[in-house]
Design an enzyme around this catalytic site. Structure first.
Site, short mmCIF file in Angstrom:
data_model
loop_
_atom_site.label_atom_id
_atom_site.label_comp_id
_atom_site.label_asym_id
_atom_site.label_seq_id
_atom_site.Cartn_x
_atom_site.Cartn_y
_atom_site.Cartn_z
N HIS A 274 -4.31 -4.73 3.66
CA HIS A 274 -4.70 -3.34 3.88
C HIS A 274 -4.30 -2.52 2.65
O HIS A 274 -3.27 -2.78 2.03
CB HIS A 274 -4.02 -2.79 5.14
CG HIS A 274 -4.56 -1.46 5.55
ND1 HIS A 274 -4.18 -0.29 4.93
CD2 HIS A 274 -5.50 -1.12 6.47
CE1 HIS A 274 -4.85 0.72 5.47
NE2 HIS A 274 -5.66 0.24 6.41
N GLU B 28 -2.91 0.20 2.34
CA GLU B 28 -1.56 0.77 2.42
C GLU B 28 -0.50 -0.26 2.04
O GLU B 28 0.54 0.08 1.49
CB GLU B 28 -1.32 1.36 3.82
CG GLU B 28 -2.13 2.65 4.01
CD GLU B 28 -2.58 2.95 5.43
OE1 GLU B 28 -2.03 2.35 6.37
OE2 GLU B 28 -3.49 3.78 5.59
N GLY C 261 -8.27 7.68 6.59
CA GLY C 261 -7.44 8.75 7.12
C GLY C 261 -7.73 10.11 6.53
O GLY C 261 -6.96 11.05 6.69
N GLY D 230 -8.78 3.20 12.38
CA GLY D 230 -7.40 3.68 12.38
C GLY D 230 -7.22 4.80 13.40
O GLY D 230 -7.06 4.56 14.60
N SER E 225 -12.23 6.35 8.31
CA SER E 225 -12.68 7.49 9.09
C SER E 225 -13.91 7.21 9.94
O SER E 225 -14.75 8.08 10.14
CB SER E 225 -12.90 8.70 8.19
OG SER E 225 -11.70 9.04 7.51
N LYS F 245 -1.64 1.12 12.96
CA LYS F 245 -0.69 1.45 11.88
C LYS F 245 0.71 1.62 12.50
O LYS F 245 1.00 1.00 13.52
CB LYS F 245 -1.16 2.67 11.09
CG LYS F 245 -2.62 2.51 10.64
CD LYS F 245 -3.02 3.46 9.57
CE LYS F 245 -4.48 3.18 9.20
NZ LYS F 245 -4.92 3.96 8.05
N ASN G 116 -6.70 -0.39 14.37
CA ASN G 116 -5.49 -0.57 13.55
C ASN G 116 -4.57 0.61 13.87
O ASN G 116 -4.79 1.71 13.38
CB ASN G 116 -5.88 -0.58 12.07
CG ASN G 116 -4.68 -0.58 11.14
OD1 ASN G 116 -3.55 -0.80 11.58
ND2 ASN G 116 -4.92 -0.35 9.86
N GLU H 49 -12.93 -1.22 3.17
CA GLU H 49 -12.30 0.07 3.44
C GLU H 49 -12.12 0.84 2.14
O GLU H 49 -11.13 0.65 1.43
CB GLU H 49 -10.93 -0.14 4.11
CG GLU H 49 -11.01 -0.85 5.45
CD GLU H 49 -9.83 -0.48 6.35
OE1 GLU H 49 -10.09 -0.15 7.50
OE2 GLU H 49 -8.69 -0.49 5.89
#
Ligand code: PGA
Length: 247
Positions: free
Chosen positions: A94, A96, A171, A230, A209, A11, A9, A165
């Protein structure tokens, strides 16, 4: 479950030149992967991925999809458009998107349904915040998020990919331990088993992570069928090591 799936991903990262060198380095380092692989890029780069990855063992996907079919929805990208560019996957829900764009469980479910209708596999993300984990609500949260999708897509549920996730691990460099992740994956698998006769068909990815150092121990868990990566998907050597951990 036969083959694991490793999905990157990106992003909101990348650029024409950077994408090209990243993808070329990945393709050069890829021997004969034991897993499925996908890269999920920002929408403007899907045509570039289509050109770079055609005929390779790497599939590509988007990071979102509209819940609508077409029309007056400025800024949105439809599942049919993704299909036009050969997208195999679309990440939906997601954290985010849920956090910064107010996406609800219902909207995420509608997006998953729209993707499925066009033959694009939704990668449905679920996961708890740190506050929810500390309040002992992890199971309840992920089950509620997945239940909305099961409710909306019905028997097509065996066609989706799920990504667990934990928000606190995304992250942050803080990974769920293999045991913590497996515990949640087992809950999700049981929920899928109540909704489909083929729960093992559904890949349940771990994301948060995941990196070259911790991938093998996470991927060794019985209900961890791959990863949604990510940061480490932006570095070819790291991403290749995660792929190698599937062998
Ligand atoms: P991370 O992101 O690997 O950088 O933690 C994972 C994700 O958000 O999909």
């Amino acid at each position: 479950m036969t083959r694991k799936l490793i999905a990157g991903n990106w992003k909101m990262n990348g650029g024409l030149a950077a994408n090209e060198s990243l993808v070329k380095a990945m393709l050069e380092g890829l021997a004969s992967p034991a897993c499925g692989i996908a890269l999920c890029a920002p929408a403007p780069y899907l045509a570039q991925l289509q050109a770079l990855l055609k005929g390779s063992p790497i599939d590509w996907g988007s990071q979102d999809v509209s819940a609508h079919e077409q029309g007056a929805y400025t800024g949105e990208v439809s599942a049919a458009m993704l299909r036009d560019f050969g997208c195999r996957y679309a990440i939906v829900g997601h954290s985010e998107r849920r956090q910064y764009h107010g996406e609800t469980d219902e909207l995420v479910a509608a997006k998953a349904q729209r993707a499925l209708a066009l033959g694009v596999t939704p990668i449905v993300c679920v996961g708890e915040t740190l506050q929810q984990r500390e309040a002992g609500e992890t199971e309840q949260v992920v089950k509620r998020q997945l239940a909305a999708v099961i409710h909306t897509v019905g028997h097509c549920i065996s066609e989706i990919v799920v990504a667990y996730e934990p928000v606190w691990a995304i992250g942050t460099g803080k990974t769920a331990t293999p045991e913590q992740a497996q515990q949640v994956h087992a809950v999700l698998r049981a929920q899928l088993a109540a909704a489909t006769t083929n729960p093992k068909r559904v890949h349940i990815l771990y994301g948060g992570s995941m990196n070259a150092a911790n991938a093998a121990s996470l991927l060794a868990q019985p209900d961890i069928d791959g990863g949604l990566i990510g940061g480490a998907s932006l570095k070819a050597p790291d991403f290749l090591q995660i792929i190698a951990a599937c062998a």
